[in-house]
Design a protein around this motif. Structure first.
Motif, PDB file in Angstrom:
ATOM      1  N   MET A  36       0.830  -1.208   0.000  1.00  0.00           N
ATOM      2  CA  MET A  36       0.000   0.000   0.000  1.00  0.00           C
ATOM      3  C   MET A  36       0.861   1.254   0.000  1.00  0.00           C
ATOM      4  SD  MET A  36      -3.183  -0.989   2.511  1.00  0.00           S
ATOM      5  CE  MET A  36      -3.806   0.677   2.509  1.00  0.00           C
ATOM      6  N   ALA A  37       1.940   1.235   0.766  1.00  0.00           N
ATOM      7  CA  ALA A  37       2.830   2.402   0.833  1.00  0.00           C
ATOM      8  C   ALA A  37       3.487   2.674  -0.528  1.00  0.00           C
ATOM      9  CB  ALA A  37       3.901   2.187   1.898  1.00  0.00           C
ATOM     10  N   ARG A  38       3.732   1.631  -1.295  1.00  0.00           N
ATOM     11  CA  ARG A  38       4.339   1.786  -2.624  1.00  0.00           C
ATOM     12  C   ARG A  38       3.287   1.984  -3.709  1.00  0.00           C
ATOM     13  NH1 ARG A  38       7.746  -2.713  -0.741  1.00  0.00           N
ATOM     14  NH2 ARG A  38       6.262  -4.081  -1.780  1.00  0.00           N
ATOM     15  N   GLY A  39       2.019   1.906  -3.337  1.00  0.00           N
ATOM     16  CA  GLY A  39       0.940   2.056  -4.308  1.00  0.00           C
ATOM     17  C   GLY A  39       0.811   0.865  -5.242  1.00  0.00           C
ATOM     18  N   GLN A  40       1.173  -0.328  -4.739  1.00  0.00           N
ATOM     19  CA  GLN A  40       1.128  -1.548  -5.552  1.00  0.00           C
ATOM     20  C   GLN A  40      -0.046  -2.422  -5.144  1.00  0.00           C
ATOM     21  OE1 GLN A  40       4.983  -3.151  -4.628  1.00  0.00           O
ATOM     22  NE2 GLN A  40       5.956  -2.111  -6.363  1.00  0.00           N
ATOM     23  N   ARG A  41      -0.448  -3.302  -6.061  1.00  0.00           N
ATOM     24  CA  ARG A  41      -1.482  -4.290  -5.738  1.00  0.00           C
ATOM     25  C   ARG A  41      -0.913  -5.315  -4.773  1.00  0.00           C
ATOM     26  NH1 ARG A  41      -3.647  -6.872 -11.069  1.00  0.00           N
ATOM     27  NH2 ARG A  41      -2.656  -8.465  -9.860  1.00  0.00           N
ATOM     28  N   PHE A  42      -1.785  -5.944  -4.015  1.00  0.00           N
ATOM     29  CA  PHE A  42      -1.358  -6.937  -3.033  1.00  0.00           C
ATOM     30  C   PHE A  42      -2.193  -8.193  -3.179  1.00  0.00           C
ATOM     31  CE2 PHE A  42      -1.525  -8.866   1.232  1.00  0.00           C
ATOM     32  CZ  PHE A  42      -0.177  -9.075   1.414  1.00  0.00           C
ATOM     33  N   ASP A  43      -1.530  -9.324  -3.395  1.00  0.00           N
ATOM     34  CA  ASP A  43      -2.196 -10.619  -3.528  1.00  0.00           C
ATOM     35  C   ASP A  43      -2.052 -11.356  -2.192  1.00  0.00           C
ATOM     36  OD1 ASP A  43      -3.146 -13.129  -4.125  1.00  0.00           O
ATOM     37  OD2 ASP A  43      -1.901 -13.399  -5.918  1.00  0.00           O
ATOM     38  N   LYS A  44      -3.129 -11.321  -1.395  1.00  0.00           N
ATOM     39  CA  LYS A  44      -3.086 -11.900  -0.054  1.00  0.00           C
ATOM     40  C   LYS A  44      -2.840 -13.407  -0.094  1.00  0.00           C
ATOM     41  CE  LYS A  44      -5.634 -12.107   4.270  1.00  0.00           C
ATOM     42  NZ  LYS A  44      -6.829 -11.688   4.998  1.00  0.00           N
ATOM     43  N   THR A  45      -3.461 -14.105  -1.027  1.00  0.00           N
ATOM     44  CA  THR A  45      -3.304 -15.555  -1.130  1.00  0.00           C
ATOM     45  C   THR A  45      -1.843 -15.922  -1.411  1.00  0.00           C
ATOM     46  OG1 THR A  45      -5.545 -15.690  -1.993  1.00  0.00           O
ATOM     47  CG2 THR A  45      -4.159 -17.635  -2.268  1.00  0.00           C
ATOM     48  N   GLN A  46      -1.244 -15.220  -2.371  1.00  0.00           N
ATOM     49  CA  GLN A  46       0.161 -15.496  -2.706  1.00  0.00           C
ATOM     50  C   GLN A  46       1.075 -15.138  -1.544  1.00  0.00           C
ATOM     51  OE1 GLN A  46       1.333 -17.090  -5.434  1.00  0.00           O
ATOM     52  NE2 GLN A  46       3.287 -17.054  -4.398  1.00  0.00           N
ATOM     53  N   ALA A  47       0.758 -14.046  -0.856  1.00  0.00           N
ATOM     54  CA  ALA A  47       1.570 -13.631   0.291  1.00  0.00           C
ATOM     55  C   ALA A  47       1.521 -14.678   1.399  1.00  0.00           C
ATOM     56  CB  ALA A  47       1.102 -12.281   0.809  1.00  0.00           C
ATOM     57  N   GLN A  48       0.359 -15.285   1.613  1.00  0.00           N
ATOM     58  CA  GLN A  48       0.249 -16.337   2.628  1.00  0.00           C
ATOM     59  C   GLN A  48       1.062 -17.566   2.233  1.00  0.00           C
ATOM     60  OE1 GLN A  48      -4.061 -16.525   2.861  1.00  0.00           O
ATOM     61  NE2 GLN A  48      -4.032 -15.519   4.860  1.00  0.00           N
ATOM     62  N   LYS A  49       1.033 -17.901   0.933  1.00  0.00           N
ATOM     63  CA  LYS A  49       1.841 -19.037   0.463  1.00  0.00           C
ATOM     64  C   LYS A  49       3.319 -18.754   0.665  1.00  0.00           C
ATOM     65  CE  LYS A  49      -1.223 -20.700  -3.193  1.00  0.00           C
ATOM     66  NZ  LYS A  49      -1.385 -20.773  -4.648  1.00  0.00           N
ATOM     67  N   ASP A  50       3.753 -17.531   0.296  1.00  0.00           N
ATOM     68  CA  ASP A  50       5.164 -17.158   0.432  1.00  0.00           C
ATOM     69  C   ASP A  50       5.595 -17.155   1.895  1.00  0.00           C
ATOM     70  OD1 ASP A  50       5.266 -16.856  -2.300  1.00  0.00           O
ATOM     71  OD2 ASP A  50       5.149 -14.664  -2.262  1.00  0.00           O
ATOM     72  N   ALA A  51       4.739 -16.665   2.779  1.00  0.00           N
ATOM     73  CA  ALA A  51       5.081 -16.589   4.201  1.00  0.00           C
ATOM     74  C   ALA A  51       5.183 -17.973   4.832  1.00  0.00           C
ATOM     75  CB  ALA A  51       4.046 -15.749   4.943  1.00  0.00           C
ATOM     76  N   SER A  52       4.361 -18.906   4.365  1.00  0.00           N
ATOM     77  CA  SER A  52       4.392 -20.244   4.952  1.00  0.00           C
ATOM     78  C   SER A  52       5.396 -21.165   4.264  1.00  0.00           C
ATOM     79  CB  SER A  52       3.001 -20.875   4.902  1.00  0.00           C
ATOM     80  OG  SER A  52       2.602 -21.054   3.561  1.00  0.00           O
ATOM     81  N   TRP A  53       5.998 -20.675   3.193  1.00  0.00           N
ATOM     82  CA  TRP A  53       6.936 -21.476   2.431  1.00  0.00           C
ATOM     83  C   TRP A  53       8.205 -21.729   3.224  1.00  0.00           C
ATOM     84  CZ3 TRP A  53      11.845 -20.388   0.405  1.00  0.00           C
ATOM     85  CH2 TRP A  53      12.301 -21.282  -0.556  1.00  0.00           C
TER      86      TRP A  53
END
Length: 195
Positions: A36-53
């Protein structure tokens, strides 16, 4: 104010923790705020996969059995090479010629140098010198690998956790080569002095 202090319940000491300290939800929230600070889109599903990877690539590489005839350093570099090839398969195409080929070549050439050094018998000063040069070449290649991996991580070619794994394994391999070289020097002196 007094009631608020009680509800915070800040611990006086923090125990040593291993592994991730932030929860998956923490990492997703941090990623969302940064996007949000960079004004970019955020994919929550992908972020959860990356965090749990977890580093599944390294775990699978560690299952490669070591050959009993190999030196430990050769086994370490074989696993490092397999890991680099595995993790760079998913690197963006624009980095293939710049970083991916270089990292793969450095680790494979270091392995080749060490295999050649291992086959040289230290029965003459010339062979000892060539073996020593091959060990030095392998160290130089591994240091270059570490540098290229650092630049590749900052460019987004590999993940920070992959860079960390490459750095740790590269450092271990360099230390093992240095120990091998010291052992060769001691054995050479012992044989030359007739002890």
């Amino acid at each position: 104010m007094h009631d608020r202090d009680k509800s915070l319940r800040i611990p006086k000491t923090v125990d040593d923790a291993e592994g991730k300290i932030n929860s998956i939800q923490d990492e997703v929230s941090i990623g969302h705020a940064a996007a949000m600070a960079r004004g970019q889109r955020f994919d929550k599903t992908q972020a959860q996969k990356d965090a749990s990877w977890r580093d599944r690539e390294w775990e699978s590489v560690c299952k490669i059995p070591a050959e009993s005839s190999d030196l430990i350093v050769i086994t370490v570099i074989k696993k490092l090479g397999a890991y680099i090839i595995l993790v760079t398969q998913r690197s963006p195409a624009k980095f293939r010629g710049v970083f991916v080929n270089r990292m793969q070549n450095f680790v494979l050439e270091a392995l080749q140098d060490l295999l050649r050094a291992n086959f040289l018998r230290m029965d003459s000063g010339e062979n000892k010198k060539e073996r020593e040069n091959l060990q030095k070449e392998a160290i130089i290649r591994l240091k270059m690998l570490g540098y290229v991996a650092m630049v590749a991580e900052s460019a987004g070619c590999i993940l920070p956790k992959q860079y960390k794994q490459i750095s740790v394994q590269t450092g271990e391999a360099i230390n093992l080569i240095a120990a091998w070289k010291r052992s060769d020097d001691q054995r050479w002196k012992k044989n030359r002095n007739g002890f």
